[in-house]
Scaffold this active site. Structure first.
Site, PDB file in Angstrom:
ATOM      1  N   ASP A 280      -0.433  -7.406  -5.699  1.00 36.14           N
ATOM      2  CA  ASP A 280      -1.834  -7.491  -5.281  1.00 36.14           C
ATOM      3  C   ASP A 280      -1.855  -8.386  -4.041  1.00 36.14           C
ATOM      4  OD1 ASP A 280      -4.464  -8.143  -4.882  1.00 36.14           O
ATOM      5  OD2 ASP A 280      -4.861  -8.774  -6.955  1.00 36.14           O
TER       6      ASP A 280
ATOM      7  N   GLN B 237      -2.224   6.737   1.619  1.00 32.81           N
ATOM      8  CA  GLN B 237      -2.043   7.926   2.456  1.00 32.81           C
ATOM      9  C   GLN B 237      -0.853   7.786   3.416  1.00 32.81           C
ATOM     10  OE1 GLN B 237      -4.981   8.943   5.395  1.00 32.81           O
ATOM     11  NE2 GLN B 237      -4.646  11.130   5.145  1.00 32.81           N
TER      12      GLN B 237
ATOM     13  N   ASP C 217       2.782  -1.754  -4.353  1.00 32.42           N
ATOM     14  CA  ASP C 217       1.379  -1.349  -4.452  1.00 32.42           C
ATOM     15  C   ASP C 217       0.775  -2.083  -5.633  1.00 32.42           C
ATOM     16  OD1 ASP C 217      -0.021   1.384  -3.012  1.00 32.42           O
ATOM     17  OD2 ASP C 217      -1.115   0.359  -4.599  1.00 32.42           O
ATOM     18  N   ILE C 218      -0.564  -2.034  -5.698  1.00 33.09           N
ATOM     19  CA  ILE C 218      -1.227  -2.771  -6.783  1.00 33.09           C
ATOM     20  C   ILE C 218      -0.898  -2.152  -8.146  1.00 33.09           C
ATOM     21  CG2 ILE C 218      -3.429  -1.525  -6.580  1.00 33.09           C
ATOM     22  CD1 ILE C 218      -4.603  -4.535  -6.959  1.00 33.09           C
ATOM     23  N   ARG C 219      -0.652  -0.816  -8.123  1.00 29.03           N
ATOM     24  CA  ARG C 219      -0.221  -0.131  -9.350  1.00 29.03           C
ATOM     25  C   ARG C 219       1.007   0.712  -9.054  1.00 29.03           C
ATOM     26  NH1 ARG C 219      -5.145  -0.348  -9.728  1.00 29.03           N
ATOM     27  NH2 ARG C 219      -6.334   0.422  -9.277  1.00 29.03           N
TER      28      ARG C 219
ATOM     29  N   TYR D  54     -15.570  -1.737   7.159  1.00 24.13           N
ATOM     30  CA  TYR D  54     -14.170  -1.391   7.444  1.00 24.13           C
ATOM     31  C   TYR D  54     -13.849  -1.696   8.905  1.00 24.13           C
ATOM     32  CZ  TYR D  54     -10.204   1.916   8.028  1.00 24.13           C
ATOM     33  OH  TYR D  54      -8.995   2.513   8.298  1.00 24.13           O
TER      34      TYR D  54
ATOM     35  N   LYS E 238     -11.447  -4.454  10.641  1.00 19.90           N
ATOM     36  CA  LYS E 238     -10.351  -4.084  11.556  1.00 19.90           C
ATOM     37  C   LYS E 238     -10.416  -4.947  12.821  1.00 19.90           C
ATOM     38  CE  LYS E 238      -8.168  -0.837   9.270  1.00 19.90           C
ATOM     39  NZ  LYS E 238      -6.907  -1.203   8.598  1.00 19.90           N
TER      40      LYS E 238
ATOM     41  N   GLY F 225       0.843  -1.199   0.000  1.00 23.60           N
ATOM     42  CA  GLY F 225       0.000   0.000   0.000  1.00 23.60           C
ATOM     43  C   GLY F 225       0.876   1.246   0.000  1.00 23.60           C
TER      44      GLY F 225
HETATM   45  C1  AKB Z   1     -11.067   6.556   7.592  1.00 19.86           C
HETATM   46  O1  AKB Z   1     -11.622   7.664   7.731  1.00 19.86           O
HETATM   47  O2  AKB Z   1     -11.598   5.595   7.029  1.00 19.86           O
HETATM   48  C2  AKB Z   1      -9.705   6.357   8.208  1.00 19.86           C
HETATM   49  C3  AKB Z   1      -9.766   5.800   9.581  1.00 19.86           C
HETATM   50  C4  AKB Z   1     -10.232   6.622  10.725  1.00 19.86           C
HETATM   51  O3  AKB Z   1      -9.402   4.678   9.785  1.00 19.86           O
HETATM   52  N1  AKB Z   1      -8.998   7.598   8.203  1.00 19.86           N
END
Ligand code: AKB
Length: 321
Positions: A52, A13, A35-37, A142, A146, A9
């Protein structure tokens, strides 16, 4: 001898700042970016692998071919993008992590870093000074990924003795990398808009408070955690990590101290629901106690530095056209 490091990655960011930071510490030839690209214009900027992370044989090839000993596994899909593409988010964030942990065991890696997030918390966690140990019931894919990822990291430590280290990053503010698909991205967009247009429409409500951190602090935290003695890092699920908490209105007022005419309007969209499910501030007592974490940037220091660095870049870009 400095170990050979892989950063997945690397165009994201955190990756786009962590790679140069690690190269400045350990030497360019010790850090392989993946990275993937291939990011445009990266050809002459050190070693790079197109990778990947959902492809475990590709991970094996890179690890064996490059003699990798330490991995910063940053490849991931952020929260807002994850809600648009939940299957993709799971594949990259959870299957990709599992592939990496498996490969780390196979190739006997010394250490792995994986970024967790404040997104592990859901609406039933205390909103202020959210403690390290409290219910983890996130409402985004997400966040669910996590939590699953943290449990996987701990499992690989317990079962295979893999030294996995993990931080729950707050929203990150960077003057280098553009944000991509996160809920906290407004806190980066707002600086670009202030400098280029003098006005900004924020996708969160004015009073929305979230835990945030300036990228130099996040990079330092990451490396300090990875360099800490093993006995100082008893936790292999994510450490809460904190620096500063502010609302969208507060960051706008801070920017206005430098650009008095800056105008902000608020038009909350679906990202507001995500922000409302997250803490306003987290307690990082354990990180401070175990491996001596301490942040340096508050809102005022971050804002001055962001505007100085971005302002200089905006000026250069204007001169070039
Ligand atoms: C997001 O906004 O998805 C991230 C995070 C808080 O993990 N910056």
């Amino acid at each position: 001898m400095t170990p050979r490091v892989l950063v997945t990655g690397s165009a994201g960011q955190v990756g786009s700042e962590l790679v140069p930071f690690l190269r400045s510490l350990y030497g360019s030839d010790r850090v392989v970016a993946a990275d993937i690209r291939r990011p445009p214009g990266s050809g002459d900027r050190g070693e790079f692998e197109q990778l990947d992370v959902t492809d475990s044989s590709a991970i094996d090839r890179v690890m064996a071919g490059r003699g990798i000993e330490v991995v910063y596994h940053l490849a991931g899909v952020l929260s807002a993008r994850g809600e648009e593409a939940p299957q993709l988010a799971w594949r990259v964030n959870v299957d990709g992590l599992r592939n990496m942990l498996e490969a780390a065991v196979r190739h006997r890696l010394a250490r792995v870093f994986w970024p967790s997030s404040i997104a592990v918390f859901g609406p039933d966690a205390p909103r202020e000074q959210t403690p390290q140990g409290c219910p983890l019931n996130p409402t985004t894919i997400y966040g669910v990924g996590k939590v699953a990822g943290e449990l996987l990291c701990n499992y690989y430590f317990t079962k295979y003795g893999l030294d996995v280290r993990c931080l729950r990053y707050p929203g990150l503010v960077s003057n280098m990398a553009p944000p991509g698909g996160g809920t906290t991205d407004y806190a980066v967009d707002i600086f670009h808009a202030a400098l280029s247009k003098g006005r900004y429409t924020c996708f969160l409500r004015e009073g929305t408070v979230l835990p945030m951190m300036y990228m130099p602090d996040a990079l330092r935290a990451t490396v300090e955690l990875m360099e800490a003695e093993q006995r100082s890092v008893p936790r292999h699920m994510g450490y809460n990590l904190a620096a500063v908490s502010f609302s969208a209105g507060e960051i706008a007022s801070e920017i206005r101290k430098h650009i008095p005419s800056f105008a902000v309007t608020y038009a909350p969209d679906e990202r507001q629901t995500i922000a409302d499910s997250w803490p306003k501030s987290v307690s990082d007592e354990e990180a401070r106690r175990d491996w001596g974490w301490s942040h340096r940037y508050d809102l005022a220091a971050m804002t001055s530095d962001m505007l100085a660095k971005l302002g200089a870049r905006h000026l250069r870009a204007e001169k070039d056209v």
